[in-house]
Design a protein around this motif. Structure first.
Motif, short mmCIF file in Angstrom:
data_model
loop_
_atom_site.label_atom_id
_atom_site.label_comp_id
_atom_site.label_asym_id
_atom_site.label_seq_id
_atom_site.Cartn_x
_atom_site.Cartn_y
_atom_site.Cartn_z
N MET A 1 0.85 -1.19 0.00
CA MET A 1 0.00 0.00 0.00
C MET A 1 0.88 1.24 0.00
O MET A 1 1.93 1.28 0.64
N HIS A 2 0.47 2.26 -0.73
CA HIS A 2 1.22 3.51 -0.81
C HIS A 2 0.71 4.48 0.26
O HIS A 2 -0.43 4.39 0.72
N LYS A 3 1.57 5.42 0.62
CA LYS A 3 1.23 6.36 1.68
C LYS A 3 1.52 7.78 1.20
O LYS A 3 2.62 8.07 0.69
N VAL A 4 0.53 8.67 1.36
CA VAL A 4 0.65 10.06 0.96
C VAL A 4 0.20 10.92 2.13
O VAL A 4 -0.89 10.71 2.67
N ALA A 5 1.04 11.89 2.52
CA ALA A 5 0.73 12.76 3.66
C ALA A 5 0.39 14.16 3.17
O ALA A 5 0.98 14.66 2.21
N ILE A 6 -0.58 14.79 3.84
CA ILE A 6 -0.97 16.17 3.56
C ILE A 6 -0.44 17.04 4.69
O ILE A 6 -0.75 16.80 5.86
N VAL A 7 0.35 18.06 4.35
CA VAL A 7 0.92 18.94 5.38
C VAL A 7 0.72 20.39 4.98
O VAL A 7 0.38 20.71 3.84
N GLY A 8 0.96 21.27 5.95
CA GLY A 8 0.86 22.71 5.72
C GLY A 8 0.60 23.42 7.03
O GLY A 8 0.35 22.77 8.06
N ARG A 9 0.66 24.75 7.01
CA ARG A 9 0.39 25.50 8.22
C ARG A 9 -1.12 25.48 8.51
O ARG A 9 -1.91 25.01 7.68
N PRO A 10 -1.55 26.00 9.67
CA PRO A 10 -2.97 25.90 10.04
C PRO A 10 -3.89 26.67 9.08
O PRO A 10 -3.53 27.70 8.51
N ASN A 11 -5.10 26.10 8.92
CA ASN A 11 -6.21 26.78 8.25
C ASN A 11 -5.97 27.06 6.77
O ASN A 11 -6.47 28.05 6.24
N VAL A 12 -5.25 26.17 6.08
CA VAL A 12 -5.07 26.32 4.63
C VAL A 12 -5.97 25.38 3.86
O VAL A 12 -5.98 25.42 2.62
N GLY A 13 -6.73 24.52 4.56
CA GLY A 13 -7.67 23.64 3.88
C GLY A 13 -7.21 22.20 3.76
O GLY A 13 -7.69 21.47 2.89
N LYS A 14 -6.30 21.76 4.62
CA LYS A 14 -5.80 20.39 4.53
C LYS A 14 -6.91 19.36 4.77
O LYS A 14 -7.05 18.39 4.02
N SER A 15 -7.71 19.58 5.81
CA SER A 15 -8.77 18.62 6.14
C SER A 15 -9.87 18.62 5.07
O SER A 15 -10.45 17.58 4.76
N SER A 16 -10.16 19.79 4.49
CA SER A 16 -11.14 19.84 3.39
C SER A 16 -10.66 19.03 2.20
O SER A 16 -11.43 18.30 1.56
N LEU A 17 -9.36 19.14 1.90
CA LEU A 17 -8.79 18.36 0.80
C LEU A 17 -8.81 16.87 1.13
O LEU A 17 -9.16 16.04 0.27
N PHE A 18 -8.46 16.53 2.35
CA PHE A 18 -8.50 15.14 2.81
C PHE A 18 -9.90 14.55 2.60
O PHE A 18 -10.06 13.45 2.05
#
Length: 441
Positions: free
Chosen positions: A1-18
């Motif tokens: 299985m492949h693994k991709v992480a979403i990172v960034g500073r707060p409140n840029v929309g990471k969870s919305s993209l997830f």
């Protein structure tokens, strides 16, 4: 299985993209920073790739959670094939953005820069500044409007090796940990996975969203869901929403671990037990911090548990200590056993043999010389096991007699510890007569 992480500073929309990429609203989203703290993961299928996608907390937040969130993000990037670096370019690059970029360069992972909140082509000039980060051409997306997601995944796929053969999604056993705040749910999850996957602190409400963690035990895949602590009265709007997310996690689960603090039992345990019971899912009562109960208090504590959890007296109990790993393997072994029972089906012939025996063992309800008559029994559903009993008068079935039948099903049909549902269906002269009476009315 492949693994991709979403990172960034707060409140840029990471969870919305997830949420967009996995196709469901899994992570809590709000218009203020600091909502996501743990590293949250979920599995997605894309072009014959089975990908574990990891949503991380906001980096370089400047608050008291900054260091622990960065530690969780570093864990998330271990073994990652690619990193999605999310930015909001409309306000220009901040010092925190440059610090995150430098941190990613030191980790040496393939990075795809994503410019979020680019809702239309007229916003694309904002992308020019992002070239300065040194990761190549940025991808313009809008997680809120599902814009540019195919372009993003095309870029991510460039860093993933091709899977051989078809990739199928094999459903794991999903288990939710529920309980009041600060009873040790996150500590238990960490003890089971032998990691620091969940943030643990002495502050109630540390877990803000449900956290899914994949785990393999004895060849069986699990998804362990650490939920936010459920209070009687939430203090904030985000806590109230987190509780709703916890309840949704329960509905999607196959089993429930109801985690209690052995040293702090209250009336709220009864309400949580009812919530678990109403879900129709098998419940394992996990009495945590058992090592802290003095020997002379053990019997009294067990008696108190019996009183507060009488609604789910059938549910098995496991006594644990997350600190010294006591009872951890019992939690998983009991879950595997209950899951098999929850999915099991009993032959109709066997059910009806037992139905005759049960009527002999316990006298049936009798109203004015008219007894309840049970003619036939069959299983109509699994998960939970649901049985239909055909009788002469459904209104003759008392609560105590229904409880007797449910207990006999668990004891005699090897369904101990599993919630059982009964459906009473009328047949015979009374049913016909009542239909005629209703027609006349």
């Amino acid at each position: 299985m492949h693994k991709v992480a979403i990172v960034g500073r707060p409140n840029v929309g990471k969870s919305s993209l997830f949420n967009r990429l996995i196709g469901r609203r899994e992570a809590v989203v709000a218009d203020f920073p600091g909502v996501t703290r743990d590293a949250k993961e979920a599995v997605m299928l894309h072009h014959n790739h089975r990908i574990t996608l990891v949503d991380t907390g906001g980096l370089w937040s400047g608050d008291e959670w900054e260091m622990v969130i960065r530690e969780k993000a570093e864990w998330a990037l271990e073994g990652a094939d690619a990193v999605i670096f999310v930015l909001d370019p409309r306000d220009g690059l901040s010092a925190a953005d440059y610090e995150v970029a430098d941190w990613l360069r030191r980790l040496g992972k393939p990075v795809v820069v994503v410019a979020n909140k680019i809702d239309s082509p007229k916003h694309e000039p904002y992308l020019a500044e992002l070239w300065a980060l040194g990761f190549g051409e940025p991808v313009a997306i809008s997680a809120e409007h599902a814009r540019g997601l195919d372009d993003l995944m095309d870029r991510v796929m460039e860093h993933l090796p091709e899977d051989e053969g078809d990739v199928s999604e094999v459903a794991p056993i999903r288990i939710s940990l529920i309980g009041r705040p600060n009873v040790g749910k996150s500590s238990l999850l960490n003890a089971i996975t032998q990691s620091d996957r969940a943030i643990v602190a002495d502050v109630p409400g540390t877990t803000r969203d449900s956290l899914d963690v994949e785990w393999d035990y004895g060849g069986q895949r699990f998804v362990l869901v650490d939920t936010a602590g459920i209070r009687k009265k939430p203090d904030t709007a985000i806590e109230d929403y987190a509780i709703q997310r916890s309840q949704a996690a329960i509905e999607r689960s196959d089993l429930i671990w109801l985690v209690l603090n052995a040293n702090d039992l209250g009336d709220h345990e009864l309400k949580l037990a009812n919530l678990a019971y109403d879900s129709g899912k098998p419940v394992i009562v996990v009495v945590n911090k058992w090592d802290l109960v003095p020997d002379e208090e053990l019997k009294r504590t067990e008696k108190e548990l019996d009183q507060k959890l009488f609604h789910i007296a059938y549910a098995p109990r496991v006594y644990t200590s997350a600190i010294n790993d006591y009872g951890i393997h019992d939690m998983l072994a009991e879950a595997m056993k209950l899951y098999d029972k929850w999915q099991s089906r009993v032959p109709t012939a066997e059910l009806n043999r037992w139905l005759e025996i049960w009527q002999i063992k316990h006298s049936v309800p009798n109203f004015g010389g008219r007894p309840l008559k049970m003619y036939f029994m069959t299983q109509v559903e699994t998960a939970p096991p649901t049985f239909a009993i055909f009788c002469n008068r459904a209104d003759y079935v008392t609560r105590s007699y229904e409880g007797f039948i449910q207990n006999r099903i668990r004891d005699d049909l090897d369904l101990a510890g599993v919630p059982v549902r009964l459906k009473w269906k009328e047949k015979g002269p009374y049913k016909k007569g009542r239909k005629g009476q209703q027609a006349e009315e």
